[in-house]
Each structure stands twice: as structure tokens, then as C-alpha cells.
Write an enzyme that holds these catalytic residues in place. Structure first.
Site, short mmCIF file in Angstrom:
data_model
loop_
_atom_site.label_atom_id
_atom_site.label_comp_id
_atom_site.label_asym_id
_atom_site.label_seq_id
_atom_site.Cartn_x
_atom_site.Cartn_y
_atom_site.Cartn_z
N ASP A 64 7.01 -26.11 66.88
CA ASP A 64 6.26 -24.86 66.99
C ASP A 64 6.72 -24.18 68.27
OD1 ASP A 64 4.42 -22.83 67.51
OD2 ASP A 64 2.70 -23.98 66.77
N GLU A 105 0.74 -15.22 85.52
CA GLU A 105 -0.67 -15.55 85.61
C GLU A 105 -1.32 -15.33 84.26
OE1 GLU A 105 -3.33 -12.71 87.69
OE2 GLU A 105 -1.49 -11.85 88.50
N CYS A 131 11.05 -29.92 89.95
CA CYS A 131 10.91 -31.20 89.24
C CYS A 131 10.08 -32.23 89.99
CB CYS A 131 12.29 -31.76 88.91
SG CYS A 131 13.27 -30.67 87.85
#
Length: 343
Positions: A64, A105, A131
């Protein structure tokens, strides 16, 4: 501290559960090669560079394309809470630590908070540090648990790299692209998608948990321009990132050992999953044998902030009670942190 590291001792926090979710669609590096056929022909690039140079043979994409990442992170969080034996209304803090985001945001955490049905009293926000975000989030949450501000924290993250990889392939296939463009954008093709969740709680209430012992962190921000990315494009000085990233890790490692932590005898080191060159260099320099360093990047690629917790979740059944595990995150910028967990 005088040794250049930030040293944090965790007094009463345990890892109660960690879960990872892999997306459904496997995309092989051979398939990436086929997608790059126009660029490879025009620039005379050989096949198999991702496999030979990075050691990445496959990565995952969400089926999806719009909501797969959220479904994955919600599933990881629900499994982690169930495994930890805590209810939604007990969670006092949710931190999303992913690199991927579709909007500036609101915070990605808000949609996850809502989807999980967490209580209004559960504070939530994002921590972004490339990361390194997930390890940073665990350290921050542990501080709040140790101080008694909250009882349970849920750390989550999900990466979705299909957009940046499709955009990279499209740019490289354009007529004006060069070999320099390929080198600068190569690292984005090593990425992978995935989701992770971890539950932290008070160690004195959960003797079955895995105690967080210490975090050692260090910054090397003079290298903050070596890897720069937005939602569509990531450009990396791969050689510079490798060399300076390894140097930063080694400096942190040496200073930690000099302060008496003895990371050299650790049972498992779970580093950020980048490439075989990076992993073998770390092994050679520190003396930690490859048998103690689980690797997942050949099959999953570099899953950014979720690489460390997903790899830990993958191998957790092999870890014996009492063994020492070092979670080692590295983030573009450069920043690193090493967290010792006693299993």
C-alpha cells in the site's frame, strides 16, 4: 566528559519488547538494474554494482504505497505492547524516530498516536537525527523513566523509501545525468523500507526485561554536508561518509573502553546496517568478530533509523539471558551512539 564522549548511565530502565515489520514487496537489486537500463547503457555502467559494492541484494517496499508504512508501524507497536504485557492507557510517552515523513508538520507521531488509540495523557513527538533517531529516542525515554516522569515509553519508526528510489532512478535515466550523479545518488538505491517498535519500562517492576546499562555518544558535525536528503532526493559522498563515519565510531569505541566499559568483550554488536565494507571495517578495527555482528542489509537494505531495532528484533531469540548487547546507531551529520543492553 574529558574523553570526548557523552556518557549516560541508565539506572532503572529495561527493554520489555522489540518488534519489526517487513513490507510485503521484495525489490531485488537485479530489478533496480533493469529499471536503470537507460542510464547503464548511456553511462556504460556494469550490472551488479549494488551487490558487489554494498552487498545489498534485496530491499522491501510497502504494498500500500499510501498507508503501508503506518499499517506496519501500528502493527509493530501493537505486537510490542502485547509482548510487554502493557495496556494502551499505561503508555506515557510515544516517540516516532523515523527519517521518512510525507509532511513537515504535524509530527508523524500524531497520526500513529491516533491510530493506536493512545490516551490523551500520552505525550508524543518526533525525534529526527537521521539513522540514529531510534537509539536517541530510547536514551531520552530511559531518562524520563529513570526520573519517574513516566512509567512506560513506546518508541516507533517506519521508513518508506519507494518514492526516493523511484525519483533517483528517473533522474539517473534522464539524458543529462552523469557518472558523478550516479556516484552521488548511489547510496539512495541501497535503502529499504520497514517498521519497528520498542517498549521501555521500569526495571524494578519488570525483572524479566533487558536492562539498559549505558549510552556512549559522540558528535562529528564538521561532516554534516556528506549526506543531504529531502523527501525526493538523497545525495551522498559515500567514501567520505564511510571513512569519517568509521573514524567517529572508533573514537567513541576507544573512549568508552578507556573509561572502563570493556565493549571489546560484548556478546553481540548490532550496528546500523549500511554495507559489507562498513561492517567488515568495523569488525577489523575493533576486533569484534563477524560472528558477533548480525547483518540484515543483504536482504533488507539500509532501513535508516529502523535498521538497528529491526535487526535486534530479528535475532532476539538467539540472545541468551545475561548476554551483553551493544546497539550502535550512526546518523548523517555525523552523530553516533552506542547503547549497552544486558539481556
Amino acid at each position: 566528559m574529558g574523553n570526548g564522549n557523552t556518557g549516560i548511565v541508565h539506572s532503572n530502565t529495561s527493554l520489555l519488547a522489540v518488534e519489526g515489520i517487513l513490507p510485503q514487496v521484495t525489490v531485488t537489486s537485479d530489478e533496480i538494474d533493469e529499471m536503470l537500463a537507460p542510464a547503464r547503457k548511456r553511462l556504460r555502467l556494469p550490472k551488479g554494482v549494488l551487490q558487489r559494492v554494498a552487498g545489498v541484494y534485496e530491499r522491501k517496499w510497502w504494498r500500500d504505497r499510501e498507508n503501508g508504512w503506518k499499517q506496519g508501524v501500528v502493527l509493530a507497536a501493537e505486537r510490542a505492547m502485547a509482548k510487554a504485557g502493557i495496556m494502551r492507557d499505561q503508555v506515557g510517552l510515544l516517540i516516532n524516530a523515523s527519517v521518512s515523513r510525507k509532511h513537515l508538520e504535524p509530527a508523524v507521531s500524531t497520526g500513529i498516536h491516533h491510530s493506536l488509540g493512545l490516551p490523551p495523557a500520552c505525550m508524543n513527538f518526533d525525534i529526527t537525527n537521521a539513522c540514529l533517531g531510534f537509539v536517541n529516542a530510547m536514551t531520552m525515554a530511559a531518562g524520563m523513566i529513570d526520573s519517574g516522569q513516566i512509567k512506560y515509553a513506546l518508541i516507533v519508526g517506519a521508513e518508506d523509501v519507494e518514492q526516493v528510489q523511484r525519483g533517483t532512478i528517473e533522474r539517473l535515466n534522464a539524458k543529462g545525468s552523469t557518472r558523478a550523479d550516479f556516484n552521488n545518488q548511489f547510496a539512495s538505491l541501497t535503502l529499504g523500507s520497514g517498521a519497528a517498535a520498542a517498549v521501555l519500562g521500569p526495571a524494578d517492576v519488570h525483572p524479566e526485561g533487558h536492562r539498559l546499562k549505558v549510552t556512549q555518544a559522540r558528535s562529528g558535525t564538521e561532516h554534516h554536508e556528506l549526506c543531504v536528503a529531502n523527501m525526493d532526493d538523497m545525495r551522498t559522498d559515500s567514501n567520505g561518509l564511510l571513512e569519517n563515519g568509521i573514524n567517529l565510531i572508533v573514537d567513541t569505541w576507544k573512549a568508552a573502553n578507556e573509561s572502563g566499559l570493556d565493549f571489546r568483550s560484548i556478546d553481540y554488536v548490532i550496528p546500523h546496517q549500511v554495507s559489507m565494507v562498513y561492517t567488515r571495517n568495523f569488525s577489523k578495527i575493533t576486533g569484534v568478530g563477524m560472528e558477533r555482528i548480525p547483518v540484515t542489509f543483504p536482504d533488507w537494505g539500509n532501513i535508516a533509523a529502523e535498521a538497528v531495532p529491526m535487526t535486534l528484533a530479528h535475532i532476539q531469540d538467539d540472545i541468551e539471558r545475561g548476554q551483553r548487547v551493544l546497539l550502535m546507531g550512526v546518523g548523517s551529520g555525523l552523530n553516533t551512539a552506542m547503547m549497552e543492553v544486558q539481556w
